[in-house]
Design a protein around this motif. Structure first.
Motif, PDB file in Angstrom:
ATOM      1  N   ILE A 156       0.786  -1.315  -0.115  1.00 14.04           N
ATOM      2  CA  ILE A 156      -0.126   0.045   0.035  1.00 14.04           C
ATOM      3  C   ILE A 156       1.002   1.183  -0.063  1.00 14.04           C
ATOM      4  CG2 ILE A 156      -1.939  -1.185   1.310  1.00 14.04           C
ATOM      5  CD1 ILE A 156      -1.044   0.160   3.756  1.00 14.04           C
ATOM      6  N   ALA A 157       0.644   2.222  -0.754  1.00 18.04           N
ATOM      7  CA  ALA A 157       1.224   3.482  -0.846  1.00 18.04           C
ATOM      8  C   ALA A 157       1.524   4.119   0.580  1.00 18.04           C
ATOM      9  CB  ALA A 157       0.592   4.402  -1.450  1.00 18.04           C
ATOM     10  N   SER A 212       4.247   7.136   2.252  1.00 17.61           N
ATOM     11  CA  SER A 212       5.266   8.282   2.291  1.00 17.61           C
ATOM     12  C   SER A 212       6.685   8.222   2.817  1.00 17.61           C
ATOM     13  CB  SER A 212       4.585   9.491   2.655  1.00 17.61           C
ATOM     14  OG  SER A 212       4.763   9.829   4.079  1.00 17.61           O
ATOM     15  N   GLN A 241       5.786   9.062  -2.236  1.00 15.60           N
ATOM     16  CA  GLN A 241       5.470   7.672  -1.916  1.00 15.60           C
ATOM     17  C   GLN A 241       6.164   6.779  -2.573  1.00 15.60           C
ATOM     18  OE1 GLN A 241       1.108   8.234  -2.475  1.00 15.60           O
ATOM     19  NE2 GLN A 241       0.834   8.597  -0.498  1.00 15.60           N
ATOM     20  N   VAL A 242       6.227   5.556  -1.645  1.00 13.47           N
ATOM     21  CA  VAL A 242       6.543   4.206  -2.200  1.00 13.47           C
ATOM     22  C   VAL A 242       5.451   3.456  -2.799  1.00 13.47           C
ATOM     23  CG1 VAL A 242       7.663   1.886  -1.517  1.00 13.47           C
ATOM     24  CG2 VAL A 242       8.552   4.007  -0.482  1.00 13.47           C
ATOM     25  N   THR A 243       5.209   3.357  -4.043  1.00 15.19           N
ATOM     26  CA  THR A 243       4.113   2.765  -4.659  1.00 15.19           C
ATOM     27  C   THR A 243       4.262   1.485  -5.310  1.00 15.19           C
ATOM     28  OG1 THR A 243       4.647   3.769  -6.936  1.00 15.19           O
ATOM     29  CG2 THR A 243       3.240   4.938  -5.310  1.00 15.19           C
ATOM     30  N   GLY A 244       5.640   1.166  -5.036  1.00 18.41           N
ATOM     31  CA  GLY A 244       5.980  -0.275  -5.659  1.00 18.41           C
ATOM     32  C   GLY A 244       6.349  -1.312  -4.572  1.00 18.41           C
ATOM     33  N   GLY A 299       9.058   3.001  -8.207  1.00 20.99           N
ATOM     34  CA  GLY A 299       8.320   2.962  -6.878  1.00 20.99           C
ATOM     35  C   GLY A 299       8.682   2.145  -5.945  1.00 20.99           C
ATOM     36  N   THR A 300       9.703   1.547  -5.935  1.00 23.59           N
ATOM     37  CA  THR A 300      10.327   0.513  -5.081  1.00 23.59           C
ATOM     38  C   THR A 300      10.983   1.082  -3.953  1.00 23.59           C
ATOM     39  OG1 THR A 300      10.637  -1.387  -6.596  1.00 23.59           O
ATOM     40  CG2 THR A 300      12.083  -1.400  -4.552  1.00 23.59           C
ATOM     41  N   VAL A 323      12.517   4.550  -5.030  1.00 28.74           N
ATOM     42  CA  VAL A 323      12.281   5.567  -4.580  1.00 28.74           C
ATOM     43  C   VAL A 323      13.254   6.079  -3.318  1.00 28.74           C
ATOM     44  CG1 VAL A 323      10.673   7.049  -3.044  1.00 28.74           C
ATOM     45  CG2 VAL A 323       9.699   5.590  -4.869  1.00 28.74           C
ATOM     46  N   THR A 361      -1.852  -5.570  -0.653  1.00 28.31           N
ATOM     47  CA  THR A 361      -2.275  -4.078  -1.257  1.00 28.31           C
ATOM     48  C   THR A 361      -3.650  -4.072  -0.713  1.00 28.31           C
ATOM     49  OG1 THR A 361      -3.700  -5.227  -3.160  1.00 28.31           O
ATOM     50  CG2 THR A 361      -1.310  -4.887  -3.556  1.00 28.31           C
ATOM     51  N   GLU A 362      -4.379  -2.823  -0.970  1.00 27.36           N
ATOM     52  CA  GLU A 362      -5.607  -2.401  -0.389  1.00 27.36           C
ATOM     53  C   GLU A 362      -6.749  -3.433  -0.732  1.00 27.36           C
ATOM     54  OE1 GLU A 362      -6.064  -0.138   1.622  1.00 27.36           O
ATOM     55  OE2 GLU A 362      -4.528   1.501   1.194  1.00 27.36           O
TER      56      GLU A 362
END
Length: 471
Positions: free
Chosen positions: A2-3, A5, A26-29, A41-42, A67, A151-152
């Motif tokens: 999950i994303a 910051s 944000q870390v998105t990966g 995004g890692t 990131v 994930t969500e």
């Protein structure tokens, strides 16, 4: 993951940001420890290993899209610097699990953990998005990395927990607190490290002690057929559900049998109904694994029919665990070389015999590690069992433990060339390539350190002798 910051990650891990111009990024990966797995995004986790220091790859991973780096020292690129990377990773996993709201299922046991985890994942995965431990990454690093891959959308998180001592499972359960806890069995795996089965039971039972009370949804799934596991009911405040072939089990199997190809079939009984199962996996030992998975799924709201359908369609997800390859000449290779302990070897030998009805059978076996003072007796017993089961040929591969396997077979009545001791995997490959006949069935099994998967791969035609030997 999950994303999150970078500021939130720093706060959760107690870290300091370095070379990060904007902490709201944000870390998105994914969260990874292998530089080859980095994508945009890692968050890259820099561990210091015996041969490789992850910090040395910091610039490379950021260039590849990471990131930031979770590190124990500044690395000249965006980083969150913490005192202990492993502890920080665990804290981050705990934070994400608490935010997710997914149902967390944890399982442990001396044998069958990975196969059962794979079954649970496939059964629950048909109901809702499910994340589960890949392979056997069940330790202090693999478990949080798996949790962080949720994930969500994740509804079920299925985590395998391993232990090499008292307190290990308690620690893992603290990182990712389960609502449902499953204990499969107490056997001989790692008995040399623990000191005895009672100590193993003490360690495995830490899982049920970590569960919430029944009033809060806690559920302990216990093997009714294993006295040491069944006794763990007294160590938990969670609801207790028993599985097994015992008449007292809440989830049980009746009319257990093997098909002509060695695949188990049975009538599944649950508190809400019954349904027939015919598995794609090989060996009667998978019945217990399937019942464990069924008990988890039933507790999480699935009907007997839904569970039976899912179990009947489930396959092998993790490599080198009863992987069956049929060659054009009719030779069947059973690659079960990922690991071995006395219980799993006995189960695999019985599966071999069931698969080999009317055919010549080969058991290619190596060392079972970490048995301590029990090593001689256990290897001797396996060699004897191969003879009692009328396995056609035993090939014992390796050093002194292999000689004990061969000696056990000899003392049980093996004669002539029915059993043989060879020095290493290549010698086994050479022998089998000369002596295999169309229609033979070959089981390959040993502890991971022996590397007998090379034998199975060579016989199945995975590459040339040179390629196999180099792996």
């Amino acid at each position: 993951m999950i994303a999150l910051s970078l500021a939130e990650i720093a706060a959760v891990t107690g870290g300091q940001t370095h070379d990060i111009p904007d902490t709201s990024v944000q870390v998105t990966g994914p969260v990874v420890r292998d530089s080859r797995e980095v994508v945009p995004g890692t968050l890259f986790v820099a561990f210091v290993g015996e041969r490789v220091d992850g910090h040395d790859f910091a610039a490379q991973v950021v260039e590849a899209g990471a990131v930031a780096v979770l590190a124990s020292r500044p690395v000249g690129v965006p980083a969150i610097v913490v005192d202990d990377v492993q502890e920080a990773l665990g804290a981050l996993a705990r934070h994400v699990v608490e935010r997710l709201g997914a149902t967390l299922v944890a399982l442990t046991g001396s044998a069958g953990k990975t196969s059962t985890k794979d079954l649970i994942a496939q059964v629950l995965g048909g109901k809702a998005p499910t994340v589960f431990t890949p392979g056997s990454l069940n330790n202090e690093i693999g478990l949080p990395l798996t949790a962080l891959s949720a994930t969500e959308e994740t509804k079920f998180l299925v985590l395998e927990m391993g232990a090499r001592g008292i307190g290990h499972i308690r620690y893992l359960a603290g990182l990712t607190p389960p609502r449902v806890g499953l204990v499969l069995n107490v056997g001989s795996a790692h008995i040399g490290e623990f000191g005895g089965r009672e100590q193993i039971a003490q360690a495995k039972g830490e899982l049920v002690e970590s569960l919430p009370p029944a009033a809060e949804g806690g559920a302990a799934i216990l093997n009714a057929d294993d006295p040491l596991v069944r006794a763990m009911a007294s160590r938990t405040k969670a609801k207790v559900i028993l599985f097994g072939e015992s008449a007292e089990a809440d989830v049980r199997a009746e009319n257990v049998r093997l098909t002509d190809s060695g695949q188990p079939a049975f009538r599944l009984h649950t508190p809400s109904g019954a349904s027939d199962v015919t598995m794609r996996l090989y060996g009667e030992h998978h019945v217990s694994n399937a019942l464990a998975a069924a008990a988890v799924a039933h507790e999480l709201g699935m009907s007997a029919t839904e569970i039976a359908t899912a179990l009947s369609g489930a396959g092998t997800l993790s490599r080198w665990r009863m992987e069956v390859t049929e060659r054009p000449d009719g030779v069947t290779i059973v690659n079960d070389a990922y690991n071995a302990n006395p219980e799993s070897v006995r189960a695999a030998l019985r599966a071999l015999v069931a698969m080999g009805k009317g055919r010549r059978t080969w058991a290619v076996l190596g060392k079972m590690a970490e048995l301590g003072d029990e090593a001689l007796a256990e290897h001797d017993a396996v060699g004897r069992l191969a003879v009692r089961l009328n396995v056609s040929k035993l090939v014992a591969v390796g050093g002194i433990e292999a000689s004990w396997l061969q000696l056990g077979a000899y003392n049980e009545g093996s004669w002539g060339e029915e059993s043989v001791h060879v020095s290493d995997a290549q010698a086994a490959i050479d022998l089998l390539r000369k002596q295999l006949r169309p229609g033979d069935v070959v089981l390959v099994k040993a502890s991971r350190s022996v590397g007998l998967e090379r034998v199975a791969q060579a016989l199945a035609g995975a590459g040339t002798e040179g390629e196999v030997a180099a792996r």
